[in-house]
Design a protein around this motif. Sequence first.
Motif, PDB file in Angstrom:
ATOM      1  N   GLN A 255       0.828  -1.216   0.000  1.00 35.49           N
ATOM      2  CA  GLN A 255       0.000   0.000   0.000  1.00 35.49           C
ATOM      3  C   GLN A 255       0.861   1.264   0.000  1.00 35.49           C
ATOM      4  O   GLN A 255       0.583   2.218  -0.737  1.00 35.49           O
ATOM      5  CB  GLN A 255      -0.931  -0.007   1.206  1.00 35.49           C
ATOM      6  CG  GLN A 255      -2.010  -1.071   1.141  1.00 35.49           C
ATOM      7  CD  GLN A 255      -2.912  -1.070   2.372  1.00 35.49           C
ATOM      8  OE1 GLN A 255      -2.562  -0.509   3.406  1.00 35.49           O
ATOM      9  NE2 GLN A 255      -4.074  -1.691   2.249  1.00 35.49           N
ATOM     10  N   GLY A 258       2.686   1.418  -3.446  1.00 38.70           N
ATOM     11  CA  GLY A 258       1.679   1.691  -4.476  1.00 38.70           C
ATOM     12  C   GLY A 258       1.205   3.129  -4.421  1.00 38.70           C
ATOM     13  O   GLY A 258       1.047   3.792  -5.453  1.00 38.70           O
ATOM     14  N   GLY A 259       0.966   3.629  -3.214  1.00 39.07           N
ATOM     15  CA  GLY A 259       0.548   5.026  -3.054  1.00 39.07           C
ATOM     16  C   GLY A 259       1.625   5.991  -3.494  1.00 39.07           C
ATOM     17  O   GLY A 259       1.338   7.028  -4.115  1.00 39.07           O
ATOM     18  N   TYR A 260       2.877   5.650  -3.210  1.00 40.97           N
ATOM     19  CA  TYR A 260       3.993   6.522  -3.619  1.00 40.97           C
ATOM     20  C   TYR A 260       4.080   6.594  -5.145  1.00 40.97           C
ATOM     21  O   TYR A 260       4.263   7.666  -5.726  1.00 40.97           O
ATOM     22  CB  TYR A 260       5.305   5.997  -3.034  1.00 40.97           C
ATOM     23  CG  TYR A 260       6.479   6.916  -3.292  1.00 40.97           C
ATOM     24  CD1 TYR A 260       6.790   7.936  -2.403  1.00 40.97           C
ATOM     25  CD2 TYR A 260       7.266   6.775  -4.438  1.00 40.97           C
ATOM     26  CE1 TYR A 260       7.859   8.792  -2.646  1.00 40.97           C
ATOM     27  CE2 TYR A 260       8.333   7.619  -4.685  1.00 40.97           C
ATOM     28  CZ  TYR A 260       8.627   8.630  -3.785  1.00 40.97           C
ATOM     29  OH  TYR A 260       9.676   9.490  -4.040  1.00 40.97           O
ATOM     30  N   ILE A 261       3.955   5.431  -5.784  1.00 41.50           N
ATOM     31  CA  ILE A 261       4.005   5.404  -7.256  1.00 41.50           C
ATOM     32  C   ILE A 261       2.879   6.260  -7.834  1.00 41.50           C
ATOM     33  O   ILE A 261       3.092   7.055  -8.763  1.00 41.50           O
ATOM     34  CB  ILE A 261       3.901   3.952  -7.769  1.00 41.50           C
ATOM     35  CG1 ILE A 261       5.177   3.179  -7.414  1.00 41.50           C
ATOM     36  CG2 ILE A 261       3.673   3.920  -9.284  1.00 41.50           C
ATOM     37  CD1 ILE A 261       5.094   1.692  -7.684  1.00 41.50           C
ATOM     38  N   LYS A 262       1.689   6.107  -7.276  1.00 39.73           N
ATOM     39  CA  LYS A 262       0.529   6.843  -7.787  1.00 39.73           C
ATOM     40  C   LYS A 262       0.700   8.359  -7.656  1.00 39.73           C
ATOM     41  O   LYS A 262       0.463   9.102  -8.619  1.00 39.73           O
ATOM     42  CB  LYS A 262      -0.730   6.395  -7.038  1.00 39.73           C
ATOM     43  CG  LYS A 262      -2.002   7.114  -7.483  1.00 39.73           C
ATOM     44  CD  LYS A 262      -3.216   6.592  -6.727  1.00 39.73           C
ATOM     45  CE  LYS A 262      -4.480   7.334  -7.150  1.00 39.73           C
ATOM     46  NZ  LYS A 262      -5.675   6.826  -6.412  1.00 39.73           N
ATOM     47  N   HIS A 263       1.140   8.802  -6.479  1.00 42.76           N
ATOM     48  CA  HIS A 263       1.163  10.242  -6.205  1.00 42.76           C
ATOM     49  C   HIS A 263       2.492  10.928  -6.498  1.00 42.76           C
ATOM     50  O   HIS A 263       2.517  12.089  -6.910  1.00 42.76           O
ATOM     51  CB  HIS A 263       0.766  10.484  -4.745  1.00 42.76           C
ATOM     52  CG  HIS A 263      -0.603  10.012  -4.408  1.00 42.76           C
ATOM     53  ND1 HIS A 263      -1.739  10.590  -4.934  1.00 42.76           N
ATOM     54  CD2 HIS A 263      -1.034   9.001  -3.607  1.00 42.76           C
ATOM     55  CE1 HIS A 263      -2.810   9.959  -4.476  1.00 42.76           C
ATOM     56  NE2 HIS A 263      -2.405   8.994  -3.675  1.00 42.76           N
ATOM     57  N   LEU A 266       3.720   8.860 -10.724  1.00 41.04           N
ATOM     58  CA  LEU A 266       2.746   9.129 -11.801  1.00 41.04           C
ATOM     59  C   LEU A 266       2.064  10.482 -11.640  1.00 41.04           C
ATOM     60  O   LEU A 266       1.423  10.972 -12.583  1.00 41.04           O
ATOM     61  CB  LEU A 266       1.688   8.017 -11.822  1.00 41.04           C
ATOM     62  CG  LEU A 266       2.224   6.596 -12.060  1.00 41.04           C
ATOM     63  CD1 LEU A 266       1.094   5.599 -12.004  1.00 41.04           C
ATOM     64  CD2 LEU A 266       2.954   6.514 -13.402  1.00 41.04           C
ATOM     65  N   LYS A 267       2.171  11.052 -10.440  1.00 43.28           N
ATOM     66  CA  LYS A 267       1.594  12.379 -10.137  1.00 43.28           C
ATOM     67  C   LYS A 267       0.072  12.401 -10.321  1.00 43.28           C
ATOM     68  O   LYS A 267      -0.500  13.380 -10.762  1.00 43.28           O
ATOM     69  CB  LYS A 267       2.225  13.463 -11.024  1.00 43.28           C
ATOM     70  CG  LYS A 267       3.728  13.589 -10.897  1.00 43.28           C
ATOM     71  CD  LYS A 267       4.158  13.998  -9.513  1.00 43.28           C
ATOM     72  CE  LYS A 267       5.658  14.189  -9.411  1.00 43.28           C
ATOM     73  NZ  LYS A 267       6.108  14.502  -8.034  1.00 43.28           N
ATOM     74  N   ALA A 268      -0.561  11.255  -9.983  1.00 44.42           N
ATOM     75  CA  ALA A 268      -2.028  11.195 -10.069  1.00 44.42           C
ATOM     76  C   ALA A 268      -2.638  11.994  -8.920  1.00 44.42           C
ATOM     77  O   ALA A 268      -2.107  12.012  -7.807  1.00 44.42           O
ATOM     78  CB  ALA A 268      -2.487   9.749 -10.003  1.00 44.42           C
ATOM     79  N   LYS A 269      -3.771  12.627  -9.173  1.00 37.08           N
ATOM     80  CA  LYS A 269      -4.424  13.440  -8.141  1.00 37.08           C
ATOM     81  C   LYS A 269      -5.417  12.590  -7.354  1.00 37.08           C
ATOM     82  O   LYS A 269      -5.918  11.599  -7.823  1.00 37.08           O
ATOM     83  CB  LYS A 269      -5.162  14.610  -8.808  1.00 37.08           C
ATOM     84  CG  LYS A 269      -4.203  15.587  -9.471  1.00 37.08           C
ATOM     85  CD  LYS A 269      -4.968  16.751 -10.086  1.00 37.08           C
ATOM     86  CE  LYS A 269      -4.026  17.758 -10.736  1.00 37.08           C
ATOM     87  NZ  LYS A 269      -4.726  18.898 -11.349  1.00 37.08           N
TER      88      LYS A 269
END
Length: 269
Positions: A255, A258-263, A266-269
């Motif tokens: 988690q 995965g959260g680090y990759i997302k935010h 990938l810079k997802a909001k």
Amino acid sequence: MKETIKHLDFIISRTNEIIHHYVKQDVLTIQYFYLGMCERLNAGSKSLKLLAIAIEQDQEHEFSAGLVVRTLLLDFLIGLRGYDIFTQGEVNKKLQKEIHEEVTEYCNIVLGDGVVYTLKHFKAFQSSGAITEAELHIVYENMSKTYSRFLQPFLNDGNMPVSKFPRAPQVRELFTILSGGTPELKELAKNYDTYSFYSKYEHFNILSYDLMRRLSDYQVRTLSKSIELLVLHLFISIKMMENNAPDDFLKENIQLVGGYIKHEVLKAK
């Protein structure tokens, strides 16, 4: 390189915690395999951080960074193949026991491959007169005992101990295999291109001569993208450990990464 250094700090902190968590614990082959990946990723990331800081003062440090990245990208492709075997097993609705056995077999193939290559090197030494036949036999006997998990017993008949496993796939074979997998894996397999790029640093030729003279912006951009990929390498390594030996500690790290990759990647909001 500020963002790159932040990614490396994250990898170092996560791998430190994972390695420390399993110190002196008995683990299954698959966990052992991917813990080894984490250990190499940890050591490589520490070196890359120092090099990334140094690059800001002297661009020539990018050459050494490229050599480290090349090794870690190869680890990524090797680890990705284990993930591919697991994924294909689930897609084909195989029993978990069967999937586990197939992934374990792959891990043993990779782990044992270096043992076989080392034996071949010693045979070449003996053939060239660098060591005697008697010394070669001692090597064969010691290696077969030390690595009995991967080698058949030495029969003292002059022949090299036989491997218990098939030859490990070469990197180009890994690319071909992964390219035939799921759409996700096919996309990830394209990172073979970056591995191949940094392989020109490893092997001196006219291409390595030219690539080392690229504009600094291009050098930094390629390095930064590669280090982003190493965060994914960490995620897959943890995921494979958890898939085959469920653990709350690993679930928490999946988690977190995965959260680090997302935010952060990938810079997802």
